[in-house]
Design a protein around this motif. Structure first.
Motif, PDB file in Angstrom:
ATOM      1  N   ASN A 122    -110.402 -19.540  33.660  1.00 42.73           N
ATOM      2  CA  ASN A 122    -111.320 -18.417  33.395  1.00 42.73           C
ATOM      3  C   ASN A 122    -112.389 -18.300  34.480  1.00 42.73           C
ATOM      4  O   ASN A 122    -113.589 -18.233  34.205  1.00 42.73           O
ATOM      5  N   ASN A 124    -114.207 -16.301  37.590  1.00 44.11           N
ATOM      6  CA  ASN A 124    -114.534 -14.915  37.908  1.00 44.11           C
ATOM      7  C   ASN A 124    -114.821 -14.807  39.404  1.00 44.11           C
ATOM      8  O   ASN A 124    -115.910 -15.165  39.868  1.00 44.11           O
ATOM      9  N   THR A 126    -115.569 -12.896  42.859  1.00 42.22           N
ATOM     10  CA  THR A 126    -116.010 -11.692  43.558  1.00 42.22           C
ATOM     11  C   THR A 126    -115.506 -11.813  44.994  1.00 42.22           C
ATOM     12  O   THR A 126    -114.989 -12.858  45.393  1.00 42.22           O
ATOM     13  N   LYS A 127    -115.672 -10.741  45.761  1.00 40.58           N
ATOM     14  CA  LYS A 127    -115.235 -10.816  47.163  1.00 40.58           C
ATOM     15  C   LYS A 127    -115.948 -11.958  47.882  1.00 40.58           C
ATOM     16  O   LYS A 127    -115.340 -12.708  48.662  1.00 40.58           O
ATOM     17  N   TYR A 130    -114.771 -15.442  46.485  1.00 38.24           N
ATOM     18  CA  TYR A 130    -113.394 -15.691  46.920  1.00 38.24           C
ATOM     19  C   TYR A 130    -113.384 -16.151  48.382  1.00 38.24           C
ATOM     20  O   TYR A 130    -112.712 -17.135  48.735  1.00 38.24           O
ATOM     21  N   ASP A 157    -102.389 -19.291  41.806  1.00 39.09           N
ATOM     22  CA  ASP A 157    -102.627 -18.523  40.579  1.00 39.09           C
ATOM     23  C   ASP A 157    -101.757 -19.140  39.485  1.00 39.09           C
ATOM     24  O   ASP A 157    -100.531 -19.016  39.492  1.00 39.09           O
ATOM     25  N   THR A 239    -105.672 -14.169  44.230  1.00 43.55           N
ATOM     26  CA  THR A 239    -106.303 -12.911  44.618  1.00 43.55           C
ATOM     27  C   THR A 239    -107.637 -12.800  43.890  1.00 43.55           C
ATOM     28  O   THR A 239    -108.028 -13.688  43.123  1.00 43.55           O
ATOM     29  N   LEU A 240    -108.330 -11.675  44.112  1.00 46.29           N
ATOM     30  CA  LEU A 240    -109.587 -11.444  43.406  1.00 46.29           C
ATOM     31  C   LEU A 240    -109.371 -11.332  41.903  1.00 46.29           C
ATOM     32  O   LEU A 240    -110.304 -11.556  41.112  1.00 46.29           O
ATOM     33  N   ASN A 241    -108.149 -10.979  41.492  1.00 46.87           N
ATOM     34  CA  ASN A 241    -107.858 -10.825  40.066  1.00 46.87           C
ATOM     35  C   ASN A 241    -107.398 -12.115  39.402  1.00 46.87           C
ATOM     36  O   ASN A 241    -107.149 -12.130  38.195  1.00 46.87           O
ATOM     37  N   THR A 242    -107.260 -13.178  40.169  1.00 45.74           N
ATOM     38  CA  THR A 242    -106.831 -14.462  39.605  1.00 45.74           C
ATOM     39  C   THR A 242    -107.864 -14.965  38.612  1.00 45.74           C
ATOM     40  O   THR A 242    -109.064 -14.987  38.901  1.00 45.74           O
ATOM     41  N   ARG A 243    -107.382 -15.391  37.459  1.00 47.35           N
ATOM     42  CA  ARG A 243    -108.282 -15.892  36.415  1.00 47.35           C
ATOM     43  C   ARG A 243    -108.190 -17.405  36.240  1.00 47.35           C
ATOM     44  O   ARG A 243    -109.144 -18.039  35.825  1.00 47.35           O
TER      45      ARG A 243
END
Length: 600
Positions: A122, A124, A126-127, A130, A157, A239-243
């Motif tokens: 979980n 979070n 950000t650019k 990351y 991921d 990626t930026l969307n990796t949780r």
């Protein structure tokens, strides 16, 4: 020292305060780091049509690996300023209760034997965070991991792969996957050729290129996650969307492995929904007794003396005062119940550089303020200087040889393989000498296992001087030792060489007797009337030996008996003519070489 560039506005936002360049420079000095440059004071480049944001370039001490990223710098400065408490790093169970597992194949012992892992769940991104996450991995690779030769980091991921994972070592032609940021699959052989011209990755190829097997990590579906230390697979790219991030690390050094893992997960656990928590990974590696759960974020417990800290700093701090100062440096400390002069200290898992109470004392001085320390020598010294026993012994031997009329020389510790073996008529069994992986010249290929090549090369380069020449050296040689963590060990030797128109055998023999007499050993001989009274049970004697380095019948091994244990500690004799020919020496040479560490 490594230099870290951070976004000025973002750092000041994290600190909750704007600083002038001068004020921030003072803050850095107070904490023991250094502001190298504020780019707002210079012309900044245009990138993609936009001017580069203002950056602060900060020099970090070589021991503070926890500050090699924005997260570490902002966290430590906030703790130092009292704006936040030290984090409590915790291991937490995964949502389904079962840990991710890495099963280790025994074949990995042939290439990179150690592995560790962790899960950041979980998170979070950000650019900015990351980019910082990737940059920290690169900084660890370049510094602590020694260009990935000691440790290689892989991040994935977790939602794209499925455990349990396996860490194996396979022939390169049996490994096939799509490398990171590529579109086609290739074997490991093709991959090594493909990245040969890559400016970034080509430097890492020699680490495993000549190995018959390459390390590789698979998930449960045999999807390649990474081929350390070269590249990750594209399938599990973060990626930026990796949780959820799965971290794997492979290594040749178990200590550096744990340090890198602790720093990476500790710094970026602050971006999780539940900050400063890490999900451990179970390592199953019974063949080398490395089965465990990683990471271990338990603080290390140690103690420091109040009197030592005060004497070194010239202060009169009470135990509660010292504990309060250590709190600013991210320690947990309390006065010890065992003694009023002791403080119980808990060292955070990110501070692997804290090895001694001297390190704790330094952090107390930083927290107190270097500029506030008394500007005078304290009445009592907090340290008592004394030489290491091996160096003290070396100085004694060095002085005796010099007083006997011999000249000390100090050649380089590196030499060519031929000089160390073939030129001395010795064979290399592959288990003796420490080789350089990528020697720049043929002259420096191995770490010497004998002092003789250096002495003979010194004589060769000084042949124009008058004879006889009498030279000696007291220094280290190195040997492979696979039982040690570093796989090698140093050994202190004494060696001497006589070069003249006569053999000089009796002169070298006399020097050996003088050195042994000085070391208070007894001379044991079978000849009538020649006896010497030793100290206790210590004794030495010589016996003829056949050694290809020396002329047949003109060499003797030096035996010593200490506390009832007999062993050979050296050899002396007249060098074989083929040895003289190799080193281009016209006159006879007699040499002596002894391991002096045995006398400690």
């Amino acid at each position: 020292m490594p230099t870290i560039a951070v976004d000025k506005a973002r750092l000041f936002e994290a600190l909750g305060q704007d600083y002038t360049t001068e004020d921030f420079d003072d803050l850095c000095f107070d904490f023991g780091i250094e502001l190298d440059e504020d780019t707002s004071l210079s012309q900044r480049p245009i990138i993609n049509g936009k001017q580069e944001p203002v950056q602060l370039k900060i020099e970090i001490p070589a021991n503070r690996y926890d500050m090699l990223c924005f997260e570490g710098i902002s966290l430590m400065l906030n703790i130092f300023r009292g704006k936040r408490a030290s984090p409590d790093y915790r291991l937490v169970a995964p949502p389904k209760g079962e840990l991710q597992i890495i099963n280790v194949s025994k074949e990995t012992a042939r290439i990179r034997p150690y592995v560790a892992g962790a899960v950041l769940r979980n998170i979070n991104f950000t650019k900015e965070s990351y980019d910082s996450f990737i940059a920290l991995q690169d900084k660890l690779h370049q510094n602590l991991a020694r260009q990935r030769s000691l440790v290689a980091i892989g991040t994935h991921d977790l939602d794209t792969i499925e455990g349990p994972f396996t860490y194996e070592a396979l022939p390169p032609e049996d490994i096939n996957f799509v490398p990171l940021n590529q579109s086609r699959s290739m074997t490991a052989v093709e991959l090594m050729d493909f990245y040969q011209a890559d400016r970034h990755l080509s430097r890492y190829l020699p680490i495993i290129r000549d190995s018959p097997v390459y390390p590789v990590i698979f998930d449960s579906k045999r999807t390649v996650c990474s081929m350390p230390p070269i590249i990750n697979g594209n399938h599990s790219k973060i990626t930026l969307n990796t949780r959820n991030v799965f971290v794997d690390m492979t290594a040749t050094d178990p200590t550096k492995l744990e340090i890198c893992l602790n720093i990476l997960v500790s710094m970026f656990s602050q971006h999780l929904e539940e900050p400063f928590t890490v999900e451990p990974v179970k390592i199953v590696s019974p063949h080398n007794h490395q089965s465990r759960e990683t990471p271990d974020l338990t603080p290390r417990e140690t103690q420091a003396e109040v009197s030592y800290i005060n004497n070194c700093c010239g202060l009169s701090l009470t135990p509660p005062d010292i504990c309060s100062l250590l709190k600013r440096m991210s320690y947990a400390a309390s006065p010890s119940r065992a003694s009023p002069d002791l403080i119980d200290v808990q060292v955070p898992p990110t501070r692997a550089d804290v090895l001694h109470q001297a390190d704790i004392m330094e952090d107390v001085a930083i927290a107190y303020g270097f500029n506030k320390l008394p500007r005078s020598f304290p009445s009592e010294s907090g340290t008592i200087a004394q030489p290491l026993m091996i160096n003290k012994l070396s100085d004694i031997v060095r002085l005796e040889a010099a007083m006997a009329g011999w000249s000390e020389v100090m050649p380089l510790i590196l030499c060519s393989h031929d000089e160390n073996f073939a030129w001395l008529n010795r064979k290399d069994n592959g288990k003796t000498a420490v080789r350089l992986a990528n020697p720049k010249t043929a002259e420096y290929q191995v770490v010497r296992t004998s002092l003789l090549p250096g002495l003979l090369k010194t004589i060769r380069e000084n042949k124009h001087h008058s004879v006889p020449m009498k030279v000696f050296e007291v220094s280290d040689v190195a040997f492979k030792d696979m039982d040690l963590e570093r796989k090698s060990r140093n050994e202190r030797h004494f060696a001497a060489a006589w070069y003249g128109k006569s053999s000089g055998f009796e002169v070298v023999h006399g020097l050996m007797d003088r050195i042994m007499l000085m070391l208070k050993s007894a001379f044991v001989t079978g000849e009538e009337g020649l006896q010497a009274k030793g100290v206790g049970e210590a004794a030495y004697w010589i016996e003829e030996v056949e050694d290809p380095t020396f002329f047949p019948g003109h060499a003797a091994a030096i035996h010593v008996r200490i506390e009832g244990k007999e062993q050979i500690i050296g050899v002396f004799g007249i060098l074989h003519p083929s040895v003289l020919e190799k080193f281009e020496l016209r006159y006879p040479v007699s040499t002596l070489e002894v391991n002096i560490e045995i006398f400690l």
